[in-house]
Design a protein around this motif. Sequence first.
Motif, mmCIF file in Angstrom:
data_model
loop_
_atom_site.group_PDB
_atom_site.id
_atom_site.type_symbol
_atom_site.label_atom_id
_atom_site.label_comp_id
_atom_site.label_asym_id
_atom_site.label_seq_id
_atom_site.Cartn_x
_atom_site.Cartn_y
_atom_site.Cartn_z
ATOM 1 N N UNK A 42 0.814 -1.215 0.000
ATOM 2 C CA UNK A 42 0.000 0.000 0.000
ATOM 3 C C UNK A 42 0.848 1.265 0.000
ATOM 4 N N UNK A 43 2.084 1.159 0.453
ATOM 5 C CA UNK A 43 2.956 2.335 0.503
ATOM 6 C C UNK A 43 3.401 2.765 -0.891
ATOM 7 N N UNK A 44 3.541 1.789 -1.793
ATOM 8 C CA UNK A 44 3.950 2.099 -3.179
ATOM 9 C C UNK A 44 3.524 0.929 -4.062
ATOM 10 N N UNK A 45 2.258 0.868 -4.478
ATOM 11 C CA UNK A 45 1.762 -0.275 -5.264
ATOM 12 C C UNK A 45 2.566 -0.526 -6.527
ATOM 13 N N UNK A 46 2.913 0.531 -7.260
ATOM 14 C CA UNK A 46 3.672 0.354 -8.501
ATOM 15 C C UNK A 46 5.065 -0.185 -8.218
ATOM 16 N N UNK A 47 5.692 0.370 -7.186
ATOM 17 C CA UNK A 47 7.034 -0.110 -6.829
ATOM 18 C C UNK A 47 7.018 -1.544 -6.355
ATOM 19 N N UNK A 52 8.211 -7.259 -7.167
ATOM 20 C CA UNK A 52 7.774 -8.657 -7.221
ATOM 21 C C UNK A 52 8.160 -9.292 -8.551
ATOM 22 N N UNK A 53 7.995 -8.539 -9.632
ATOM 23 C CA UNK A 53 8.375 -9.044 -10.953
ATOM 24 C C UNK A 53 9.859 -9.343 -11.019
ATOM 25 N N UNK A 54 10.663 -8.437 -10.491
ATOM 26 C CA UNK A 54 12.118 -8.631 -10.506
ATOM 27 C C UNK A 54 12.532 -9.784 -9.599
ATOM 28 N N UNK A 55 11.836 -9.963 -8.495
ATOM 29 C CA UNK A 55 12.146 -11.082 -7.596
ATOM 30 C C UNK A 55 11.868 -12.411 -8.278
ATOM 31 N N UNK A 56 10.759 -12.499 -9.029
ATOM 32 C CA UNK A 56 10.450 -13.732 -9.764
ATOM 33 C C UNK A 56 11.498 -13.979 -10.853
ATOM 34 N N UNK A 256 18.856 -7.358 -12.573
ATOM 35 C CA UNK A 256 17.657 -7.527 -11.752
ATOM 36 C C UNK A 256 17.871 -6.934 -10.363
ATOM 37 N N UNK A 257 19.069 -7.138 -9.813
ATOM 38 C CA UNK A 257 19.378 -6.588 -8.488
ATOM 39 C C UNK A 257 19.361 -5.065 -8.526
ATOM 40 N N UNK A 258 19.886 -4.498 -9.587
ATOM 41 C CA UNK A 258 19.867 -3.039 -9.718
ATOM 42 C C UNK A 258 18.438 -2.523 -9.845
ATOM 43 N N UNK A 259 17.633 -3.255 -10.646
ATOM 44 C CA UNK A 259 16.237 -2.857 -10.791
ATOM 45 C C UNK A 259 15.487 -2.956 -9.475
ATOM 46 N N UNK A 260 15.776 -4.011 -8.703
ATOM 47 C CA UNK A 260 15.118 -4.182 -7.414
ATOM 48 C C UNK A 260 15.519 -3.079 -6.450
ATOM 49 N N UNK A 261 16.787 -2.701 -6.508
ATOM 50 C CA UNK A 261 17.261 -1.613 -5.652
ATOM 51 C C UNK A 261 16.582 -0.305 -6.025
ATOM 52 N N UNK A 262 16.395 -0.114 -7.336
ATOM 53 C CA UNK A 262 15.733 1.105 -7.785
ATOM 54 C C UNK A 262 14.260 1.105 -7.396
ATOM 55 N N UNK A 263 13.632 -0.074 -7.421
ATOM 56 C CA UNK A 263 12.206 -0.170 -7.109
ATOM 57 C C UNK A 263 11.934 -0.030 -5.615
ATOM 58 N N UNK A 264 12.805 -0.628 -4.802
ATOM 59 C CA UNK A 264 12.574 -0.622 -3.364
ATOM 60 C C UNK A 264 13.622 0.158 -2.590
ATOM 61 N N UNK A 265 14.710 0.489 -3.272
ATOM 62 C CA UNK A 265 15.834 1.103 -2.587
ATOM 63 C C UNK A 265 15.529 2.504 -2.082
ATOM 64 N N UNK A 266 16.322 2.947 -1.138
ATOM 65 C CA UNK A 266 16.136 4.228 -0.475
ATOM 66 C C UNK A 266 17.340 5.112 -0.739
ATOM 67 N N UNK A 267 17.065 6.386 -1.089
ATOM 68 C CA UNK A 267 18.141 7.379 -1.192
ATOM 69 C C UNK A 267 18.498 7.779 0.230
ATOM 70 N N UNK A 268 19.560 7.156 0.747
ATOM 71 C CA UNK A 268 19.885 7.305 2.163
ATOM 72 C C UNK A 268 20.205 8.760 2.518
ATOM 73 N N UNK A 269 20.937 9.437 1.654
ATOM 74 C CA UNK A 269 21.308 10.827 1.936
ATOM 75 C C UNK A 269 20.066 11.710 2.050
ATOM 76 N N UNK A 270 19.155 11.543 1.069
ATOM 77 C CA UNK A 270 17.931 12.343 1.083
ATOM 78 C C UNK A 270 17.060 11.987 2.281
#
Length: 302
Positions: A42-47, A52-56, A256-270
Amino acid sequence: MFTLTGIRNPVTTAADRMNAVEDRIERLQGQIGRGERFTRPSEDPAGEARAALLARLDARLVSEGRAIDRATARLNLAEVALSEGAALLQRARELALLGANGALSESDRAVLAVEVRGLRAQLLDLGNRRDEAGRYLFAGATDGAPAFAEDEDGRIRFAGWAEGPGAEPAGIRGAAVPVGAQLFGPDDSGAFAAIDRQLEALGETEPALRETAFDDALRLLVESHDRILDATAGVGAALSRLESEAERVASSRLEAARGLAAAKGLDLTAAIAELEALRLTLSASQEIFGRVAGNSLFDRLG
């Protein structure tokens, strides 16, 4: 004192704002701790859908990689075995040429026969070599039983069947270890038949028959040696292909790992910057809340 309809109490408004800021701070702290922007769809349905697609995809790539690794391990063992087999057949050819020398005595040929029988036994052991899982390398689909066995007449026969396991689960065909019949040739004219013919020649006392037997043995040994070399080249080509496929899988998993990081990853500095800003906001809100609450209380007491 009076209130206007629809106008909220300033204390309630300030409290709501502080609660909202505190909620956001709590979420940010959790995200920073996990390194992810969200944990609930619910926090980010598209993300979440993208993740999930990248995990599969990654799970499928892992499965492909394991299939490639298994096929590569078997082919590596086969390559070593084939190299040994070529050396054994080369030595058998040398002994056949030596045994065909008419100047040798019967006892000399008997000595040669002892070594040839040793080569035959080594070649049989090689044909029944197993992989790390205990499966017979060259038995094909029936790799739970020996690839070669002696029949009631003492002739070595191929006992396997069809093609063995390769990397088909990864969508790669033609990467299986060749079956014994392909490597050692037909039962009646392959490598084992050639060595048996050589032993017959070494035991033949009639010169003309011995010469014919040696000619047959040499011809079959040359054919068997060439067959082994061709199979070795095929195994080498299959290994090269699997190496390329393994690189493809590794590259795809990285993407896939890069895509997953982009989909769920956090900009730590921001995220940290926002967290500090929210803490300052909360501190200011608490100060304002204290003043507003104090004034409201004074109004009520007055």
